[in-house]
Design a protein around this motif. Sequence first.
Motif, short mmCIF file in Angstrom:
data_model
loop_
_atom_site.label_atom_id
_atom_site.label_comp_id
_atom_site.label_asym_id
_atom_site.label_seq_id
_atom_site.Cartn_x
_atom_site.Cartn_y
_atom_site.Cartn_z
N ALA A 54 0.82 -1.22 0.00
CA ALA A 54 0.00 0.00 0.00
C ALA A 54 0.85 1.26 0.00
O ALA A 54 0.45 2.27 -0.58
CB ALA A 54 -0.95 -0.01 1.20
N TRP A 55 2.02 1.21 0.60
CA TRP A 55 2.86 2.41 0.65
C TRP A 55 3.30 2.86 -0.74
O TRP A 55 3.59 4.03 -0.94
CB TRP A 55 4.06 2.23 1.57
CG TRP A 55 4.96 1.08 1.22
CD1 TRP A 55 4.92 -0.18 1.75
CD2 TRP A 55 6.01 1.06 0.25
NE1 TRP A 55 5.88 -0.96 1.18
CE2 TRP A 55 6.57 -0.24 0.25
CE3 TRP A 55 6.53 2.01 -0.62
CZ2 TRP A 55 7.61 -0.59 -0.58
CZ3 TRP A 55 7.58 1.64 -1.45
CH2 TRP A 55 8.12 0.36 -1.42
N GLU A 56 3.33 1.96 -1.71
CA GLU A 56 3.72 2.34 -3.07
C GLU A 56 2.72 3.33 -3.68
O GLU A 56 3.08 4.14 -4.54
CB GLU A 56 3.82 1.11 -3.97
CG GLU A 56 5.14 0.41 -3.89
CD GLU A 56 5.32 -0.63 -4.97
OE1 GLU A 56 4.63 -0.58 -6.00
OE2 GLU A 56 6.18 -1.50 -4.77
N LEU A 57 1.47 3.25 -3.26
CA LEU A 57 0.45 4.13 -3.82
C LEU A 57 0.66 5.59 -3.42
O LEU A 57 0.05 6.48 -4.01
CB LEU A 57 -0.94 3.67 -3.38
CG LEU A 57 -1.33 2.26 -3.78
CD1 LEU A 57 -2.71 1.94 -3.26
CD2 LEU A 57 -1.28 2.09 -5.29
N ARG A 58 1.51 5.84 -2.44
CA ARG A 58 1.76 7.21 -2.01
C ARG A 58 2.60 7.99 -3.02
O ARG A 58 2.63 9.21 -2.98
CB ARG A 58 2.45 7.21 -0.65
CG ARG A 58 1.54 6.60 0.43
CD ARG A 58 2.12 6.73 1.78
NE ARG A 58 2.04 8.14 2.16
CZ ARG A 58 2.79 8.70 3.08
NH1 ARG A 58 3.66 7.99 3.74
NH2 ARG A 58 2.67 9.98 3.36
N GLN A 59 3.24 7.30 -3.94
CA GLN A 59 4.04 7.96 -4.95
C GLN A 59 3.11 8.69 -5.93
O GLN A 59 2.14 8.11 -6.42
CB GLN A 59 4.88 6.95 -5.73
CG GLN A 59 5.84 6.18 -4.87
CD GLN A 59 6.54 5.11 -5.67
OE1 GLN A 59 7.02 5.38 -6.77
NE2 GLN A 59 6.59 3.91 -5.14
N LYS A 60 3.41 9.91 -6.21
CA LYS A 60 2.55 10.69 -7.11
C LYS A 60 2.49 10.09 -8.51
O LYS A 60 1.48 10.18 -9.19
CB LYS A 60 3.02 12.14 -7.18
CG LYS A 60 2.76 12.90 -5.92
CD LYS A 60 3.11 14.34 -6.07
CE LYS A 60 2.90 15.03 -4.75
NZ LYS A 60 2.11 16.20 -4.84
N SER A 61 3.56 9.49 -8.94
CA SER A 61 3.60 8.97 -10.30
C SER A 61 3.04 7.55 -10.43
O SER A 61 2.97 7.02 -11.54
CB SER A 61 5.05 8.98 -10.81
OG SER A 61 5.84 8.11 -10.00
N TYR A 62 2.60 6.96 -9.32
CA TYR A 62 2.09 5.59 -9.39
C TYR A 62 0.74 5.57 -10.11
O TYR A 62 -0.16 6.35 -9.78
CB TYR A 62 1.94 4.98 -8.00
CG TYR A 62 1.83 3.48 -8.04
CD1 TYR A 62 2.96 2.68 -7.96
CD2 TYR A 62 0.60 2.85 -8.21
CE1 TYR A 62 2.87 1.31 -8.03
CE2 TYR A 62 0.50 1.47 -8.29
CZ TYR A 62 1.64 0.71 -8.19
OH TYR A 62 1.55 -0.65 -8.27
#
Length: 112
Positions: A54-62
Amino acid sequence: MIWYENLYIGESIPKKDAKIKRLKWKINHNACLANAYLIVLCRYGTNLLEIIPAWELRQKSYPKRNLYIVGLAKGYEDALETAAKIVTDVYKKTGGFQIKRFILQQKAGEDL
């Protein structure tokens, strides 16, 4: 992001509606969930499912726009077990491994 109506929940997550709603809200609003994993329909290639922290979704470019979330788990091991349960359930119901087709057909049936 699209959440599957019959979301699969890992064994490590309490099955209380309020807890699940809270987790979904946090994921939708980029709150930090260090140990949460999403099981999503595969967007690329021929894989059945993807497991995404879930922490990957915090990236703006995801690329969140076309994520179809079918499972939620706490910890990677729980995510693997939940993904296996999804595959097993679809196989028992259809005799095949067309997970994406099965889930989307169920979604179409709900929309009618």
